[in-house]
Every structure is written in C-alpha cells, then in structure tokens.
Design an enzyme around this catalytic site. Structure first.
Site, PDB file in Angstrom:
ATOM      1  N   ASP A  35      23.654  -4.218  19.852  1.00 59.86           N
ATOM      2  CA  ASP A  35      22.449  -4.794  20.454  1.00 59.86           C
ATOM      3  C   ASP A  35      22.783  -5.368  21.830  1.00 59.86           C
ATOM      4  O   ASP A  35      23.394  -6.423  21.929  1.00 59.86           O
ATOM      5  CB  ASP A  35      21.920  -5.886  19.499  1.00 59.86           C
ATOM      6  CG  ASP A  35      20.792  -6.690  20.119  1.00 59.86           C
ATOM      7  OD1 ASP A  35      20.110  -6.160  21.020  1.00 59.86           O
ATOM      8  OD2 ASP A  35      20.585  -7.840  19.666  1.00 59.86           O
ATOM      9  N   ASP A  39      18.123  -9.193  21.037  1.00 60.61           N
ATOM     10  CA  ASP A  39      16.985  -9.536  20.164  1.00 60.61           C
ATOM     11  C   ASP A  39      17.295  -9.336  18.676  1.00 60.61           C
ATOM     12  O   ASP A  39      16.424  -9.514  17.825  1.00 60.61           O
ATOM     13  CB  ASP A  39      15.735  -8.741  20.560  1.00 60.61           C
ATOM     14  CG  ASP A  39      15.921  -7.240  20.351  1.00 60.61           C
ATOM     15  OD1 ASP A  39      17.019  -6.794  19.934  1.00 60.61           O
ATOM     16  OD2 ASP A  39      14.958  -6.488  20.601  1.00 60.61           O
ATOM     17  N   ASP A  43      20.194  -1.208  20.259  1.00 59.46           N
ATOM     18  CA  ASP A  43      19.410  -0.468  21.253  1.00 59.46           C
ATOM     19  C   ASP A  43      20.278   0.563  21.967  1.00 59.46           C
ATOM     20  O   ASP A  43      21.487   0.654  21.733  1.00 59.46           O
ATOM     21  CB  ASP A  43      18.749  -1.440  22.246  1.00 59.46           C
ATOM     22  CG  ASP A  43      19.719  -2.522  22.721  1.00 59.46           C
ATOM     23  OD1 ASP A  43      20.888  -2.166  22.974  1.00 59.46           O
ATOM     24  OD2 ASP A  43      19.331  -3.699  22.816  1.00 59.46           O
ATOM     25  N   ASP A 221      14.034  15.845  10.228  1.00 57.90           N
ATOM     26  CA  ASP A 221      13.710  15.022   9.070  1.00 57.90           C
ATOM     27  C   ASP A 221      12.850  15.806   8.068  1.00 57.90           C
ATOM     28  O   ASP A 221      11.948  16.546   8.465  1.00 57.90           O
ATOM     29  CB  ASP A 221      12.925  13.807   9.586  1.00 57.90           C
ATOM     30  CG  ASP A 221      12.756  12.708   8.564  1.00 57.90           C
ATOM     31  OD1 ASP A 221      13.786  12.194   8.089  1.00 57.90           O
ATOM     32  OD2 ASP A 221      11.613  12.350   8.248  1.00 57.90           O
ATOM     33  N   GLU A 282      17.452  18.313   7.427  1.00 61.76           N
ATOM     34  CA  GLU A 282      17.609  17.425   6.274  1.00 61.76           C
ATOM     35  C   GLU A 282      16.787  18.040   5.140  1.00 61.76           C
ATOM     36  O   GLU A 282      15.578  17.824   5.042  1.00 61.76           O
ATOM     37  CB  GLU A 282      17.082  16.022   6.597  1.00 61.76           C
ATOM     38  CG  GLU A 282      17.368  15.039   5.469  1.00 61.76           C
ATOM     39  CD  GLU A 282      16.253  14.030   5.203  1.00 61.76           C
ATOM     40  OE1 GLU A 282      16.530  13.013   4.581  1.00 61.76           O
ATOM     41  OE2 GLU A 282      15.097  14.275   5.608  1.00 61.76           O
TER      42      GLU A 282
HETATM   43  C1  NOJ Z   1      14.298  10.944   5.570  1.00 67.26           C
HETATM   44  C2  NOJ Z   1      14.912   9.861   6.384  1.00 67.26           C
HETATM   45  O1  NOJ Z   1      16.300  10.040   6.399  1.00 67.26           O
HETATM   46  C3  NOJ Z   1      14.476   8.570   5.760  1.00 67.26           C
HETATM   47  O2  NOJ Z   1      15.172   7.473   6.273  1.00 67.26           O
HETATM   48  C4  NOJ Z   1      12.997   8.433   5.954  1.00 67.26           C
HETATM   49  O3  NOJ Z   1      12.535   7.272   5.297  1.00 67.26           O
HETATM   50  C5  NOJ Z   1      12.257   9.634   5.383  1.00 67.26           C
HETATM   51  N1  NOJ Z   1      12.888  10.884   5.725  1.00 67.26           N
HETATM   52  C6  NOJ Z   1      10.854   9.677   5.903  1.00 67.26           C
HETATM   53  O4  NOJ Z   1      10.848  10.041   7.240  1.00 67.26           O
END
Ligand code: NOJ
Length: 585
Positions: A35, A39, A43, A221, A282
């Site tokens: 950070d 805060d 970042d 994601d 993912e």
């Molecule tokens: C997978 C991500 O790794 C996770 O952290 C997130 O909550 C969910 N997808 C929703 O985007």
C-alpha cells in the site's frame, strides 16, 4: 511509459517465444500486496515499489487480480468500468508505469478479465434496471419472468456460489414487482448474456484496450461459466463438489459448449498482436480431460490445473494427477499448468495439514475441525512446492506463499469482507483468511504493507515472523527455498522438460510406497510422502531440498550432502543430480 520512437531495451526474457509454456506466474492480489497511499488497501504504486523483490524471487510474469473501477463488493471481481483503474488502486498512468517497470526487469504482466458478470453499478446494468422487460438494455444481461401465478418464484432453483438464490427480483419503473436477473455470484454481480452481440463486441473492445496498453495477456475469470443452458433447467449441485464447478454432472451454467466459441474469437484477436499475448482460463471443470478442451490450439493458451490443487497429499494420487495432466494437456498441444494456492482457497501451508474436508471457497476459522499443526503443515507445503516447481510446464504462485504464510484463522467477524460470509450468515468463513495483507518488514508498521500501519483486514499476531526481510538472508527460510528452486528451474530448463518416473526400489535400494521419484532434464526429484525417513541414493549431489536433510546414522549407506550421509525426512522433497549417470550408479 516508453514511446514507440524511444529505443527500448527489450530484456531477453521478453523475447522468448510462447513464454507462457514454461513461465512461473506470480499472482498479485493488489489490495493485499503493498500500500503506497497509506489508506490500508494495496495499490498499483505499491506494486511498482516492490518489483525488485519479485525480480529477486525469480518469477517470469505477474497476474494482477482486478484493479479496475469497482464498488468492491467482491474485492474487485465486480467491475463497473473495465477500462479504467479504481481510485483505490491508482490511475491508468500508475498502471502504465507498473507495466513499464515490470517489462524493464523482463517480467510480464497479465491482467484479470471478468467477463461472466459486471457490477450492478456498471452503466449497462443501471440502464437495464430502468428499461422495460424485453428491451435491448435488458438483453445484455439475463432477465427472466419469475415462476408461479404472481411471478414471485425465481425462474430456476439455482443457488449462488456465495450462498442464497442466484436470482434477484427487480422493481419495475412503475413500482411493480418485476423480472428476475441471474447472478451466479453476489446480487451485485449480474451475469452478462453472452448471446448478445453487443456484449461480445464490448469485450473485444476491452481486450484491445489492455492489449494496446501492452499487457501480456489475461487471466479470464469464471471461464467455464459465461454460457448458460438455454433451457434453464432446475439443478441441484452435488454437495461434495467444489462450489465453482467440478460436479460429475455439470451444472447448466458450467462447461456449456458455447463458451469455446468465445475463446476462439479472442484467440484470433490476440493473434493480431505481437509478443505472444496469452489467455489463461479459470475453469473449474469436472475432469482434467475436459479442462484440456479450454486449451485446444485455437482457444486459450493455458488453464489453471485445479485438479492438481485439489489432489490430496498422497503419493499415488499425486502421481496419477501429474500423469493425467501431462497426458490431457499434451494431447491438445498445451502446456500443463500447476498451482497450489490462490485468493479463493485455503493457503496450502495450512490446507495440506488439514485433517477435515474444506470445500473450495468455504474457508476455515479458528473453530473449524481438523486444524493442522502449523509447522508440520508448512513442512508439507514446502515439499509440495518443491515437487510442483520440478514439473514441466507453467506454474502459478500466490503472493505470500514464498513466505510460507498460513491461512489466517483469527479474523474478527466485523472485519470479514467476503460476500460468502454475509450470504451464508457466517456459516461459511469464505476467503478472507488467504487475503490478509502480506508482511514485508518484521518491525515496520503493518509489517511494511503500509507506512501508516493500516490494513484492510487486520494482520494477525506473529505475522512479522514471516516477514520478507527476516527471510532474505536466512538460507533455510521458505523464501530462500523458493528463490533457489526458481533459479534451478530456470538453469535446468525444467519448464521445457518432461517427467520420467523412476523405480524407487532401484534408486533407494528398498521399497517405499510413499516415495515418488522422477527425472526431468537430468534432475532427479524424490518426494517422501510417507511417515518415515528414507536414505538418499549414493553418489548424488543435492541441488536443493525442501527441508534440512539430517545425517544418516548407524552406518546406513547413501548419498552425501556436503560430504555427510543424508536422509530424506517425511514430508520432504529433494532435487538431485549426478554428473555420472542418471541412476547414480
Ligand atoms: C473467481 C474469482 O477468483 C473469485 O475471487 C470471484 O469471487 C469469482 N470468480 C467471481 O468473480
């Protein structure tokens, strides 16, 4: 940021073709890394200021979890503007500076792309809320009429991954109860409708935006969830399966074949750019064979190997997963990847010692059953890492694992932030325990995370013992082990190699069912998952070990470590070489 007319020194590491086949990629969870603003939330400038530590560690690339504009209901996985930086993390100029500084060190950066859903604060969702049912604005998301005469029952029985129903009813402009929208995650994360050409085009624009800035790729994601079964059937998950997928019968919102068209499209888009930009998915998919479908030659370049992460600490199970992974991924010409920790799972320095089940995403706390002895769990975690980093392909590390950080169990209820905790009324702890800001200096405020001493989740007592400064010059520390292994992995080009299993009896002169032995590029790796120590083979030189190797006693004949006979303890891994012959004979 460099400009095109500037003569830019391109570090050699950045010219390697298809770098992602062998890269070690370090995940930064920006809010918990460093950070600079003070805060209490990490970042981008904080990351730039700490790049030397990652250079020293020896990683090839960074994956940054989301730092785009977001109300932070799911720690940034709820994006309101995909093409700007949230003020919490800095500015686009800070990002450009970080990218240039990483590239100057030969380190690539991939960014997180969240295409399954946006934030409910995204302008498109706000427009959808005020638009009429059936309007083009609603068609960008998944709105449906409810069931029952009053439409007051959700369209399907689907549960949100974070607990509770996956549908929320809206109030129409005239004040009447209206349609329902789908959110596989939090209510604040409405799912996009990927049948919409407008959604598809918007994400092409977003990809180009970051590619034009110079990113080396994307971690995508929920890459197994963007397309839903158009019949919207009811479905009840297998309670034993991971919450993000993996059921024997896939959910109507996971693994739908239509997702592959999206990645084919993106693959073509990335191919228009130089520098082998990469897509890493993912995808929590039920089998390794199916996971490999995400990385067919015209789709993504990598996908996380969650099967490896979920494999128990058991010799035959690990060997099977390694074999199955290499077979499945190589059958489509993709590298296998390996991963043990990330921001969604219990850190492996705790998980591998648990004696009770901890389903992915559910998390653990101080009253959870089967908690491990921390030092034994760390010993195992170090061994697991030493095995993983010996494997060919690409490996993912999660920030703090190089310090041996455990899962934090003692988080006060009022400090918890994961929507899982709220949506299950505290029944599931969720993922905050692996997201606690990492320690840099033992004796600095917030252990060097933030000069003001603030920390968005409190750091626990004793966190300073894991601080990087204390580990840097300690040859036995977890950090030193990671550095050594990463350097050796590079020198011996293990990422490019292959796995040849060796006969343990031949090697050790005795049966040892819980020992794995493999060779990759001339490096012999022995992993002892059994309860008893085993004598190391003679005439081998130890390159690295996950723990101190004690001397053998009572005249046991075996290899020497610095001239002294050595044993491989329980829960330990050693890397050996022999100048003479592969079998050390
Ligand atoms: C997978 C991500 O790794 C996770 O952290 C997130 O909550 C969910 N997808 C929703 O985007």
């Amino acid at each position: 940021m460099h400009t095109s007319h500037e003569a830019r020194r391109i570090p050699q590491a950045l010219t390697a073709p298809e770098w992602w086949r062998t890269a070690v990629i370090y995940q930064i969870y920006p809010r918990s890394f460093a950070d600079a603003s003070g805060d209490g939330v990490g970042d981008l400038r904080g990351i730039t200021g700490r790049l030397d530590a990652l250079d020293e560690l020896g990683v090839d690339a960074l994956w940054l979890s989301p730092f785009m504009v977001s109300p932070q209901k799911d720690a940034g996985y709820d994006v309101a503007d995909y093409c700007d930086v949230d003020p919490l993390f800095g500015t686009l100029a800070d990002f450009d500076e970080l990218l240039a500084a990483a590239h100057a060190r030969g380190i690539r950066i991939i960014v997180d792309l969240v295409p399954n859903h946006s934030s409910d604060q995204h302008p498109w969702f706000q427009e959808a809320l005020t638009a009429a049912p059936g309007s083009p604005e609603r068609a960008r998301y998944i709105f449906r009429e409810g069931r029952g005469p009053e439409g007051d029952q959700p369209p399907t029985n689907w549960e949100s991954i974070f607990g509770g129903p996956a549908w929320t009813r809206v109030t129409e402009a005239d004040g009447s109860p209206g349609q329902w929208y789908l959110h596989l995650f939090d209510t604040s994360q409405p799912d996009f409708n990927w049948d919409s050409e407008e959604v598809q085009e918007e994400f092409r624009r977003i990809l180009r935006f970051w590619l034009d800035r110079g990113v080396d790729g994307f971690r995508v994601d929920v890459a197994h969830g963007m397309v839903k079964d158009p019949t919207f059937p009811d479905w009840t998950p297998d309670p034993q399966a991971a919450s993000m997928g993996g059921d024997a019968t896939p959910a109507p919102y996971w693994e739908q074949v239509g997702v592959h068209d999206i990645y084919r499209d993106w693959n073509r888009l990335l191919a228009q750019y130089d520098g082998d930009r990469a897509l890493c998915g993912e995808a929590w998919v039920s089998t390794i064979e199916k996971t490999a479908l995400w990385v067919r030659p015209d789709e993504m370049h990598q996908t996380f190997n969650f099967h490896y992460l979920e494999t128990p600490w058991d010799a035959s199970a690990l060997r099977r997963t390694i074999d199955d992974s290499l077979t499945a991924f190589s059958s489509v010409g993709a590298p296998s990847t390996w991963v043990l920790s990330n921001h969604d799972v219990v850190r492996h320095a705790t998980r591998l010692g648990l004696t009770a089940e901890s389903p992915q995403g559910a998390g653990i706390g101080s009253d959870s059953p089967g908690l491990p002895d921390p030092s034994q769990a760390l010993q195992r975690a170090r061994a697991a890492t030493a095995l993983m980093l010996a494997l060919p392909g690409s490996a993912y590390l999660y920030q703090g694992e190089e310090l041996g950080l455990p899962e934090v169990l003692e988080i006060p209820d009022d400090a918890r932030q994961d929507p899982t905790w709220f949506r299950t009324s505290g029944e599931r702890y969720g993922r905050d325990g692996c997201r606690v800001p990492i320690p840099w200096e033992a004796h600095a405020p917030a252990h060097g995370f933030s000069a003001t001493g603030r920390s968005w989740i409190p750091q626990p007592q004793g966190w300073g013992e894991y601080a990087r400064d204390g580990q840097r010059h300690d040859a036995d520390s977890t950090l030193s082990m990671y550095r050594r292994l990463l350097a050796l992995r590079r020198t011996h080009r293990l990422g490019e190699g292959s796995v040849e299993w060796l006969d343990v009896k031949d090697l050790l002169g005795a049966e040892a069912a819980e020992v794995l032995a493999l060779r990759n590029q001339g490096v012999v790796v022995l992993a002892n998952l059994g309860a008893d120590p085993v004598a190391l083979p003679s005439a081998a030189t130890v390159l690295a070990a996950s723990t101190h190797l004690p001397s053998a006693q009572h005249g046991v004949e075996q290899s020497s470590v610095g001239g002294a006979a050595a044993l491989l303890p329980s829960d330990a891994v050693v890397w050996l070489v022999s100048p003479e012959s592969p079998e050390f004979s």
